[in-house]
Write a protein that holds these residues in place. Structure first.
Motif, mmCIF file in Angstrom:
data_model
loop_
_atom_site.group_PDB
_atom_site.id
_atom_site.type_symbol
_atom_site.label_atom_id
_atom_site.label_comp_id
_atom_site.label_asym_id
_atom_site.label_seq_id
_atom_site.Cartn_x
_atom_site.Cartn_y
_atom_site.Cartn_z
ATOM 1 N N GLU A 214 41.661 44.866 37.915
ATOM 2 C CA GLU A 214 42.939 44.160 37.859
ATOM 3 C C GLU A 214 43.738 44.373 39.144
ATOM 4 O OE1 GLU A 214 44.912 45.453 34.321
ATOM 5 O OE2 GLU A 214 43.323 44.733 32.991
ATOM 6 N N ALA A 215 43.732 45.601 39.654
ATOM 7 C CA ALA A 215 44.514 45.912 40.850
ATOM 8 C C ALA A 215 43.983 45.207 42.089
ATOM 9 C CB ALA A 215 44.532 47.424 41.080
ATOM 10 N N SER A 216 42.684 44.971 42.144
ATOM 11 C CA SER A 216 42.080 44.351 43.325
ATOM 12 C C SER A 216 41.993 42.836 43.218
ATOM 13 C CB SER A 216 40.681 44.927 43.560
ATOM 14 O OG SER A 216 39.839 44.669 42.448
ATOM 15 N N GLY A 217 42.533 42.275 42.140
ATOM 16 C CA GLY A 217 42.520 40.824 41.978
ATOM 17 C C GLY A 217 41.271 40.279 41.338
ATOM 18 N N GLY A 218 40.377 41.164 40.915
ATOM 19 C CA GLY A 218 39.121 40.711 40.338
ATOM 20 C C GLY A 218 39.259 40.035 38.996
ATOM 21 N N ALA A 219 40.400 40.246 38.313
ATOM 22 C CA ALA A 219 40.611 39.636 37.004
ATOM 23 C C ALA A 219 41.600 38.476 37.067
ATOM 24 C CB ALA A 219 41.123 40.694 36.017
ATOM 25 N N ASP A 220 41.930 38.036 38.272
ATOM 26 C CA ASP A 220 42.938 36.993 38.470
ATOM 27 C C ASP A 220 42.323 35.615 38.226
ATOM 28 O OD1 ASP A 220 44.917 35.293 39.252
ATOM 29 O OD2 ASP A 220 45.245 36.190 41.223
ATOM 30 N N TRP A 221 42.695 34.975 37.117
ATOM 31 C CA TRP A 221 42.116 33.682 36.766
ATOM 32 C C TRP A 221 42.648 32.558 37.643
ATOM 33 C CZ3 TRP A 221 37.994 32.956 33.774
ATOM 34 C CH2 TRP A 221 37.605 34.008 32.930
ATOM 35 N N SER A 222 43.753 32.781 38.339
ATOM 36 C CA SER A 222 44.300 31.723 39.187
ATOM 37 C C SER A 222 43.448 31.482 40.424
ATOM 38 C CB SER A 222 45.730 32.073 39.614
ATOM 39 O OG SER A 222 45.743 33.201 40.473
ATOM 40 N N ARG A 223 42.551 32.400 40.730
ATOM 41 C CA ARG A 223 41.703 32.257 41.910
ATOM 42 C C ARG A 223 40.426 31.491 41.607
ATOM 43 N NH1 ARG A 223 40.355 38.221 43.634
ATOM 44 N NH2 ARG A 223 39.098 37.152 45.179
ATOM 45 N N GLY A 224 40.288 30.985 40.391
ATOM 46 C CA GLY A 224 39.079 30.277 40.006
ATOM 47 C C GLY A 224 38.335 31.098 38.983
ATOM 48 N N SER A 225 37.230 31.695 39.398
ATOM 49 C CA SER A 225 36.465 32.562 38.514
ATOM 50 C C SER A 225 36.663 34.008 38.935
ATOM 51 C CB SER A 225 34.971 32.217 38.576
ATOM 52 O OG SER A 225 34.747 30.902 38.133
ATOM 53 N N PRO A 226 36.965 34.885 37.994
ATOM 54 C CA PRO A 226 37.087 36.307 38.338
ATOM 55 C C PRO A 226 35.791 36.833 38.942
ATOM 56 C CG PRO A 226 37.953 35.881 36.145
ATOM 57 C CD PRO A 226 37.252 34.635 36.581
ATOM 58 N N LEU A 227 35.904 37.925 39.687
ATOM 59 C CA LEU A 227 34.723 38.497 40.327
ATOM 60 C C LEU A 227 33.757 39.046 39.283
ATOM 61 C CD1 LEU A 227 36.373 40.393 43.298
ATOM 62 C CD2 LEU A 227 34.945 38.359 43.422
ATOM 63 N N PRO A 228 32.460 38.835 39.484
ATOM 64 C CA PRO A 228 31.486 39.363 38.534
ATOM 65 C C PRO A 228 31.294 40.864 38.719
ATOM 66 C CG PRO A 228 30.349 38.354 40.376
ATOM 67 C CD PRO A 228 31.821 38.100 40.593
ATOM 68 N N VAL A 229 30.800 41.508 37.684
ATOM 69 C CA VAL A 229 30.372 42.898 37.794
ATOM 70 C C VAL A 229 28.905 42.874 38.202
ATOM 71 C CG1 VAL A 229 30.019 45.067 36.569
ATOM 72 C CG2 VAL A 229 32.035 43.677 36.084
ATOM 73 N N LEU A 230 28.566 43.610 39.261
ATOM 74 C CA LEU A 230 27.228 43.553 39.833
ATOM 75 C C LEU A 230 26.242 44.426 39.061
ATOM 76 C CD1 LEU A 230 28.315 43.858 43.570
ATOM 77 C CD2 LEU A 230 27.819 41.759 42.297
ATOM 78 N N GLY A 231 24.967 44.237 39.374
ATOM 79 C CA GLY A 231 23.904 45.035 38.772
ATOM 80 C C GLY A 231 22.932 45.513 39.834
ATOM 81 N N ARG A 232 21.648 45.444 39.528
ATOM 82 C CA ARG A 232 20.638 45.980 40.436
ATOM 83 C C ARG A 232 20.476 45.124 41.686
ATOM 84 N NH1 ARG A 232 17.147 42.184 39.824
ATOM 85 N NH2 ARG A 232 16.407 41.430 37.810
ATOM 86 N N PRO A 233 20.090 45.745 42.811
ATOM 87 C CA PRO A 233 20.208 47.186 43.051
ATOM 88 C C PRO A 233 21.665 47.575 43.298
ATOM 89 C CG PRO A 233 19.329 46.112 45.001
ATOM 90 C CD PRO A 233 19.443 45.053 43.953
ATOM 91 N N ALA A 234 22.020 48.762 42.873
ATOM 92 C CA ALA A 234 23.419 49.193 42.938
ATOM 93 C C ALA A 234 23.969 49.174 44.356
ATOM 94 C CB ALA A 234 23.552 50.599 42.350
ATOM 95 N N CYS A 235 23.117 49.476 45.338
ATOM 96 C CA CYS A 235 23.591 49.587 46.720
ATOM 97 C C CYS A 235 24.048 48.252 47.297
ATOM 98 C CB CYS A 235 22.520 50.211 47.607
ATOM 99 S SG CYS A 235 20.875 49.489 47.436
ATOM 100 N N THR A 236 23.733 47.124 46.645
ATOM 101 C CA THR A 236 24.194 45.831 47.158
ATOM 102 C C THR A 236 25.710 45.694 47.073
ATOM 103 O OG1 THR A 236 23.832 44.815 44.984
ATOM 104 C CG2 THR A 236 22.061 44.622 46.597
ATOM 105 N N ALA A 237 26.355 46.526 46.269
ATOM 106 C CA ALA A 237 27.814 46.469 46.178
ATOM 107 C C ALA A 237 28.458 46.835 47.512
ATOM 108 C CB ALA A 237 28.312 47.414 45.082
ATOM 109 N N LEU A 238 27.766 47.628 48.341
ATOM 110 C CA LEU A 238 28.339 48.054 49.619
ATOM 111 C C LEU A 238 28.411 46.902 50.619
ATOM 112 C CD1 LEU A 238 27.571 50.754 48.150
ATOM 113 C CD2 LEU A 238 27.204 51.716 50.418
#
Length: 309
Positions: A214-238
């Motif tokens: 919520e703090a980073s704007g990931g749940a903000d519906w006004s931006r279109g689609s909220p950011l997804p929660v990632l999965g494998r491989p975990a290091c791709t989040a970096l």
């Protein structure tokens, strides 16, 4: 039954895209402190006085020791993150560097994966050169290192993952990688981080991840689609957090959970280093907003206490 063979096409660009240059600054030749250049750079007399006083301008501020005020700021940011999110593990800082920063120890041991360094970093600051990451071919690729030294291992690993159904044949070429032109990575507790951090890593529970999202704007519906929660491989989040300048949440992968031995109730949060102050400021407001909503929801819940469902 004959073993299934899958043809894999993986594209590894030969040239890294240009990276935005850090703001120019003078670096003191003895203390390593940074002084931003907020003066007319055509003023030769002023530049000469800075030089004579020991302030020299490097080609880039990346990889040089930041001033003590900024180190103190990292300590404050780490403390704020721990307090606001009620973390029980230290946030970790990461910096992709072209050379080992002066005074930073080289990691001497061996680890089975790139993500193993995330836990090692909780104990202290160190520099891990590219080859220290090669024990996990997928992780080393994702961290943006030259794949030639481990290309065959990478292909074998990817083939095995496809054969057992862990990933699809079209996935490997789409895996994001860090684009920094670096030779190694500096890891360490965020509170003690000695140089400019590219990323901060946190182990969070779902409720803590909710607040960060919520703090980073990931749940903000006004931006279109909220950011997804990632999965494998975990290091791709970096690499995604770097490329998109956006906080990322990841459920992780089996490799991450095996090598880091992180609890099954934790997920990975990756925050862009350049946005830490902004994220912490928004996090304060988010925590307060959730306190207000908690009072509303608890009052509503209490009103129905004892009422048959």
């Amino acid at each position: 039954m004959r073993p299934r063979t899958i043809a894999l096409l993986i594209h590894f660009p030969s040239q890294q895209p240009p990276r935005a240059r850090p703001e120019p600054a003078y670096v003191h030749k003895e203390t390593g402190r940074i002084r931003p250049i907020n003066l007319d750079r055509t003023d030769i007399s002023c530049a000469r006085r800075c030089w004579e006083a020991g302030w020299h301008q490097p080609h880039s501020t990346r990889g040089v020791q930041i001033k003590m005020e900024s180190q103190a700021a990292y300590a404050d940011l780490a403390a704020d993150l721990k307090a606001l999110l009620e973390l029980d593990q230290e946030p970790v800082g990461i910096a992709f560097v072209k050379e080992r920063p002066q005074g930073t120890d080289i990691f001497e041991g061996q680890v089975p994966s790139s993500c193993s360094f995330w836990r090692e970093a909780e104990r202290g600051v160190f520099y891990a050169p590219a080859e220290k990451h090669f024990n996990c071919a997928v992780g080393a690729m994702t961290m943006g290192f030259n794949i030639e030294p481990f290309k065959q291992t990478l292909m074998t690993t990817v083939q095995m993952m496809c054969d057992c159904g862990y990933i699809g044949g079209g996935e490997p070429e789409k895996i994001p990688t860090v684009k920094a032109g670096h030779s190694g990575i500096v890891y360490g507790p965020l509170k003690d981080f000695p140089i400019q951090a590219d990323l901060a890593l946190l182990w969070v529970k779902p409720r803590q991840g909710m607040l960060l999202n919520e703090a980073s704007g990931g749940a903000d519906w006004s931006r279109g689609s909220p950011l997804p929660v990632l999965g494998r491989p975990a290091c791709t989040a970096l690499p995604l957090a770097l490329a998109q300048a956006q906080a990322m949440l990841s459920l992780g992968c089996l490799g991450m959970r095996t090598f880091t031995e992180i609890g099954s109730d934790r997920m990975l949060a990756v925050l862009p280093g350049a946005q830490l102050q902004e994220i912490v400021a928004r996090l304060r407001a988010t925590v307060e907003a959730n306190r207000t909503m908690a009072e509303v929801y608890n009052a509503s819940k209490a009103a129905f206490a004892g009422t048959p469902a």
